[in-house]
Design a protein around this motif. Structure first.
Motif, PDB file in Angstrom:
ATOM      1  N   PHE A 100       1.044  -0.966   0.363  1.00  0.00           N
ATOM      2  CA  PHE A 100      -0.156  -0.003   0.409  1.00  0.00           C
ATOM      3  C   PHE A 100       0.965   0.690  -0.198  1.00  0.00           C
ATOM      4  CE2 PHE A 100      -2.277   3.057   2.337  1.00  0.00           C
ATOM      5  CZ  PHE A 100      -3.525   3.274   1.440  1.00  0.00           C
ATOM      6  N   VAL A 101       1.672   1.467   1.149  1.00  0.00           N
ATOM      7  CA  VAL A 101       2.800   2.291   0.464  1.00  0.00           C
ATOM      8  C   VAL A 101       4.025   2.995  -0.877  1.00  0.00           C
ATOM      9  CG1 VAL A 101       4.808   3.843   2.069  1.00  0.00           C
ATOM     10  CG2 VAL A 101       2.750   2.588   3.330  1.00  0.00           C
ATOM     11  N   ASP A 102       4.061   1.828  -0.833  1.00  0.00           N
ATOM     12  CA  ASP A 102       4.829   1.645  -2.011  1.00  0.00           C
ATOM     13  C   ASP A 102       4.275   1.784  -3.415  1.00  0.00           C
ATOM     14  OD1 ASP A 102       7.098   1.056   0.215  1.00  0.00           O
ATOM     15  OD2 ASP A 102       6.736  -1.543  -0.467  1.00  0.00           O
ATOM     16  N   ARG A 191       7.476  -5.227  -3.799  1.00  0.00           N
ATOM     17  CA  ARG A 191       7.124  -5.855  -4.488  1.00  0.00           C
ATOM     18  C   ARG A 191       6.159  -5.433  -5.929  1.00  0.00           C
ATOM     19  NH1 ARG A 191       4.570 -10.092  -2.802  1.00  0.00           N
ATOM     20  NH2 ARG A 191       3.646  -8.731  -1.993  1.00  0.00           N
ATOM     21  N   VAL A 192       5.789  -3.595  -5.381  1.00  0.00           N
ATOM     22  CA  VAL A 192       4.741  -3.275  -6.563  1.00  0.00           C
ATOM     23  C   VAL A 192       5.424  -1.525  -7.265  1.00  0.00           C
ATOM     24  CG1 VAL A 192       2.744  -4.351  -5.481  1.00  0.00           C
ATOM     25  CG2 VAL A 192       3.825  -1.887  -4.491  1.00  0.00           C
ATOM     26  N   LYS A 193       4.653  -1.257  -8.294  1.00  0.00           N
ATOM     27  CA  LYS A 193       5.070  -0.076  -8.770  1.00  0.00           C
ATOM     28  C   LYS A 193       4.200   1.493  -8.392  1.00  0.00           C
ATOM     29  CE  LYS A 193       6.887  -2.963 -13.187  1.00  0.00           C
ATOM     30  NZ  LYS A 193       6.819  -2.200 -14.577  1.00  0.00           N
ATOM     31  N   ARG A 194       4.896   2.267  -8.439  1.00  0.00           N
ATOM     32  CA  ARG A 194       3.752   3.355  -8.207  1.00  0.00           C
ATOM     33  C   ARG A 194       2.997   3.309  -8.984  1.00  0.00           C
ATOM     34  NH1 ARG A 194       6.264   6.444  -4.486  1.00  0.00           N
ATOM     35  NH2 ARG A 194       8.917   6.879  -5.033  1.00  0.00           N
ATOM     36  N   GLY A 195       1.578   3.926  -8.523  1.00  0.00           N
ATOM     37  CA  GLY A 195       0.186   3.432  -8.845  1.00  0.00           C
ATOM     38  C   GLY A 195      -0.201   1.888  -9.366  1.00  0.00           C
ATOM     39  N   GLU A 196       0.529   0.864  -9.350  1.00  0.00           N
ATOM     40  CA  GLU A 196       0.175  -0.002  -8.777  1.00  0.00           C
ATOM     41  C   GLU A 196      -0.881  -0.501  -7.865  1.00  0.00           C
ATOM     42  OE1 GLU A 196       1.835  -4.552  -9.277  1.00  0.00           O
ATOM     43  OE2 GLU A 196       2.987  -2.655 -10.492  1.00  0.00           O
ATOM     44  N   ARG A 197      -2.185  -0.647  -7.483  1.00  0.00           N
ATOM     45  CA  ARG A 197      -3.420  -1.412  -7.126  1.00  0.00           C
ATOM     46  C   ARG A 197      -2.414  -2.244  -6.339  1.00  0.00           C
ATOM     47  NH1 ARG A 197      -7.910   1.726  -6.867  1.00  0.00           N
ATOM     48  NH2 ARG A 197      -8.734  -0.637  -5.101  1.00  0.00           N
ATOM     49  N   PRO A 198      -2.084  -2.027  -4.694  1.00  0.00           N
ATOM     50  CA  PRO A 198      -1.721  -3.973  -4.485  1.00  0.00           C
ATOM     51  C   PRO A 198      -2.755  -4.785  -3.447  1.00  0.00           C
ATOM     52  CG  PRO A 198      -1.585  -1.841  -2.374  1.00  0.00           C
ATOM     53  CD  PRO A 198      -2.454  -1.385  -3.707  1.00  0.00           C
TER      54      PRO A 198
END
Length: 198
Positions: A100-102, A191-198
């Motif tokens: 969520f933060v990332d 693990r996630v890119k910016r703008g990508e929903r967790p």
């Protein structure tokens, strides 16, 4: 009736056991005790091999084991392997908080670079630059507080929806502490890119 056995009665058994221990035992004869299970025998062997001879050796082995554990934790933090992560980073709730933060831009992650710039501006002996540095400092702090409150509210709502039955104690604070770290320096790695929903 309640007398103890006499010394004469005990003597023959002592002699027999002493005689048996000196004589070589027949391989076909029963050994007088049950055969240990394989797991028990292996643990006894390991204990016999790994028992340190002195205190220094025991301390050295303990240090080596601690180093190996820390190396596993470092690899897990870099790669995200759940088995070796520290207790504070384990679990589905903490993984979701990290994602969520990332997945969003946080003003707090730019705090350190901005603080360096503001510090340099405040050290220059020009009154206008020092006033700008002071205003920047106040502006950055206000923006970080507003952003953190927004993240806190949204994260709390998401956690209540996704993990209604799991314990969430300390999860929001964990997320806010993660926002203070620069994205490249965060551990476990994002693990996630910016703008990508967790």
């Amino acid at each position: 009736m309640f007398r103890s056995r006499s010394k004469d009665e005990k003597a023959p058994t002592d002699k027999v056991t002493a005689d048996l221990s000196k004589q070589p035992r027949d391989p076909e004869a029963p050994k007088g005790r049950p055969t240990p299970k394989r797991s028990e025998a292996q643990t006894q062997r390991r204990r016999a091999q790994s028992a340190p001879s002195d205190r220094k050796e025991a301390m050295r082995r303990q240090r080596e084991a601690r180093r190996a554990d820390l190396a596993k934790q470092r690899e897990a933090l870099a790669g995200g392997d759940e088995r070796y992560l520290p207790a504070r980073d384990r679990g589905a709730v903490r993984r979701f908080v990290r994602d969520f933060v990332d997945s969003r831009f946080c003003i707090a992650e730019f705090f350190l670079p901005l603080a360096v710039v503001i510090l340099v501006l405040s050290m220059i002996r020009v009154p206008q630059l020092q006033n700008i540095a002071l205003l920047l400092w106040l502006g950055v702090i206000v923006l970080i507080v507003i952003d953190s409150i927004g993240i806190w509210l949204r994260l709390k709502k998401q956690l209540a929806e996704r993990f209604p039955d799991e314990p969430k104690r300390g999860a929001v604070a964990y997320g806010l502490m993660r926002t203070l770290q620069m994205r490249r320096l965060r551990l476990p790695k994002p693990r996630v890119k910016r703008g990508e929903r967790p």
